[in-house]
Design a protein around this motif. Structure first.
Motif, PDB file in Angstrom:
ATOM      1  N   ALA A   1       0.832  -1.198   0.000  1.00  0.00           N
ATOM      2  CA  ALA A   1       0.000   0.000   0.000  1.00  0.00           C
ATOM      3  C   ALA A   1       0.866   1.248   0.000  1.00  0.00           C
ATOM      4  CB  ALA A   1      -0.924  -0.002   1.219  1.00  0.00           C
ATOM      5  N   ASP A   2       0.498   2.208  -0.827  1.00  0.00           N
ATOM      6  CA  ASP A   2       1.260   3.444  -0.991  1.00  0.00           C
ATOM      7  C   ASP A   2       0.345   4.639  -0.731  1.00  0.00           C
ATOM      8  OD1 ASP A   2       3.234   4.802  -3.782  1.00  0.00           O
ATOM      9  OD2 ASP A   2       2.900   5.502  -1.742  1.00  0.00           O
ATOM     10  N   LEU A   3       0.763   5.526   0.161  1.00  0.00           N
ATOM     11  CA  LEU A   3      -0.033   6.709   0.491  1.00  0.00           C
ATOM     12  C   LEU A   3       0.020   7.779  -0.586  1.00  0.00           C
ATOM     13  CD1 LEU A   3       0.792   7.032   4.281  1.00  0.00           C
ATOM     14  CD2 LEU A   3      -1.486   6.727   3.316  1.00  0.00           C
ATOM     15  N   ASN A   4       0.993   7.715  -1.444  1.00  0.00           N
ATOM     16  CA  ASN A   4       1.098   8.716  -2.497  1.00  0.00           C
ATOM     17  C   ASN A   4       0.135   8.394  -3.629  1.00  0.00           C
ATOM     18  OD1 ASN A   4       3.245  10.264  -1.318  1.00  0.00           O
ATOM     19  ND2 ASN A   4       4.616   8.576  -1.821  1.00  0.00           N
TER      20      ASN A   4
ATOM     21  N   SER B   1       3.410   3.830  -8.489  1.00  0.00           N
ATOM     22  CA  SER B   1       4.824   3.525  -8.535  1.00  0.00           C
ATOM     23  C   SER B   1       5.089   2.042  -8.787  1.00  0.00           C
ATOM     24  CB  SER B   1       5.493   3.930  -7.218  1.00  0.00           C
ATOM     25  OG  SER B   1       6.869   3.626  -7.251  1.00  0.00           O
ATOM     26  N   LYS B   2       6.205   1.787  -9.492  1.00  0.00           N
ATOM     27  CA  LYS B   2       6.665   0.419  -9.730  1.00  0.00           C
ATOM     28  C   LYS B   2       7.856   0.073  -8.838  1.00  0.00           C
ATOM     29  CE  LYS B   2       5.368   0.613 -14.644  1.00  0.00           C
ATOM     30  NZ  LYS B   2       5.845   0.451 -16.039  1.00  0.00           N
ATOM     31  N   ILE B   3       8.211   0.993  -7.960  1.00  0.00           N
ATOM     32  CA  ILE B   3       9.402   0.847  -7.129  1.00  0.00           C
ATOM     33  C   ILE B   3       9.010   0.390  -5.728  1.00  0.00           C
ATOM     34  CG2 ILE B   3      11.398   2.027  -6.176  1.00  0.00           C
ATOM     35  CD1 ILE B   3      11.108   4.043  -8.480  1.00  0.00           C
ATOM     36  N   PRO B   4       9.541  -0.730  -5.260  1.00  0.00           N
ATOM     37  CA  PRO B   4       9.148  -1.237  -3.932  1.00  0.00           C
ATOM     38  C   PRO B   4       9.331  -0.232  -2.795  1.00  0.00           C
ATOM     39  CG  PRO B   4      10.337  -2.937  -5.137  1.00  0.00           C
ATOM     40  CD  PRO B   4      10.437  -1.676  -5.957  1.00  0.00           C
ATOM     41  N   ARG B   5      10.407   0.534  -2.819  1.00  0.00           N
ATOM     42  CA  ARG B   5      10.672   1.426  -1.686  1.00  0.00           C
ATOM     43  C   ARG B   5       9.671   2.576  -1.603  1.00  0.00           C
ATOM     44  NH1 ARG B   5      14.980   2.740  -5.201  1.00  0.00           N
ATOM     45  NH2 ARG B   5      14.900   4.886  -5.999  1.00  0.00           N
ATOM     46  N   ALA B   6       8.862   2.768  -2.623  1.00  0.00           N
ATOM     47  CA  ALA B   6       7.845   3.815  -2.584  1.00  0.00           C
ATOM     48  C   ALA B   6       6.656   3.433  -1.717  1.00  0.00           C
ATOM     49  CB  ALA B   6       7.364   4.141  -3.988  1.00  0.00           C
ATOM     50  N   TYR B   7       6.528   2.157  -1.409  1.00  0.00           N
ATOM     51  CA  TYR B   7       5.350   1.662  -0.703  1.00  0.00           C
ATOM     52  C   TYR B   7       5.550   1.690   0.804  1.00  0.00           C
ATOM     53  CZ  TYR B   7       3.282   0.465  -5.119  1.00  0.00           C
ATOM     54  OH  TYR B   7       2.725   0.558  -6.376  1.00  0.00           O
ATOM     55  N   ASP B   8       4.472   2.019   1.506  1.00  0.00           N
ATOM     56  CA  ASP B   8       4.544   2.257   2.939  1.00  0.00           C
ATOM     57  C   ASP B   8       4.236   1.013   3.774  1.00  0.00           C
ATOM     58  OD1 ASP B   8       3.071   4.987   1.634  1.00  0.00           O
ATOM     59  OD2 ASP B   8       4.845   5.313   2.896  1.00  0.00           O
ATOM     60  N   TYR B   9       3.390   0.146   3.263  1.00  0.00           N
ATOM     61  CA  TYR B   9       2.968  -1.029   4.026  1.00  0.00           C
ATOM     62  C   TYR B   9       3.017  -2.263   3.124  1.00  0.00           C
ATOM     63  CZ  TYR B   9       1.117   2.680   6.989  1.00  0.00           C
ATOM     64  OH  TYR B   9       0.977   3.800   7.762  1.00  0.00           O
ATOM     65  N   TRP B  10       3.345  -3.399   3.740  1.00  0.00           N
ATOM     66  CA  TRP B  10       3.489  -4.654   2.999  1.00  0.00           C
ATOM     67  C   TRP B  10       2.748  -5.780   3.704  1.00  0.00           C
ATOM     68  CZ3 TRP B  10       6.103  -5.261  -1.621  1.00  0.00           C
ATOM     69  CH2 TRP B  10       6.808  -4.147  -2.076  1.00  0.00           C
ATOM     70  N   GLY B  11       2.188  -6.665   2.895  1.00  0.00           N
ATOM     71  CA  GLY B  11       1.631  -7.893   3.427  1.00  0.00           C
ATOM     72  C   GLY B  11       2.722  -8.927   3.619  1.00  0.00           C
ATOM     73  N   GLN B  12       2.351 -10.088   4.132  1.00  0.00           N
ATOM     74  CA  GLN B  12       3.334 -11.095   4.508  1.00  0.00           C
ATOM     75  C   GLN B  12       3.772 -11.978   3.342  1.00  0.00           C
ATOM     76  OE1 GLN B  12       0.206 -11.582   4.588  1.00  0.00           O
ATOM     77  NE2 GLN B  12      -0.204 -13.752   4.238  1.00  0.00           N
TER      78      GLN B  12
END
Length: 123
Positions: free
Chosen positions: A97-100, A104-115
């Motif tokens: 999930a990304d708040l922006n 984005s296609k870049i992993p570091r842009a995302y704020d939350y991750w599932g398992q």
């Protein structure tokens, strides 16, 4: 927000799977949602992304025409329908999930991750 991915499994080449990712809170519609995957020994790679409203999507070239991302904001859930699966699709699949607003296609842009959920495609 907490994300719970499910739906992975073992399938033969040419088969289909539907992944789901449920979010824990009601502000789900505020997030751009993405799917990524990571195969053993490889970096995490972009698969698909969907806008907050669901009206815009983007896909990696390797899955275009075979995978479909969708979301149901009323159920706080994003989906990844995977058809015509290939052995090279074998990986752990993650939702994020990304708040922006940007898709984005870049992993570091995302704020939350599932398992993550394992997808294995046999030849």
């Amino acid at each position: 927000v907490q994300l719970q991915a499910s739906g992975g499994g073992l399938v033969q080449a040419g088969g289909s799977l539907r992944l789901s990712c449920a979010a824990s809170e009601g502000t789900f519609s505020s997030y751009v949602m993405g799917w990524f995957r990571q195969a053993p020994g490889k970096e995490r790679e972009f698969v698909a992304v969907i806008s907050r409203s669901g009206d815009t999507t983007n896909y990696a070239d390797s899955v275009k025409g075979r995978f479909t991302i969708s979301r149901d904001n009323g159920k706080n859930t994003v989906y990844l329908q995977m058809n015509n699966l290939k052995p090279e699709d074998t990986a752990v699949y993650y939702c994020a999930a990304d708040l922006n607003w940007e898709l984005s296609k870049i992993p570091r842009a995302y704020d939350y991750w599932g398992q993550g959920t394992q997808v294995t495609v046999s030849s």
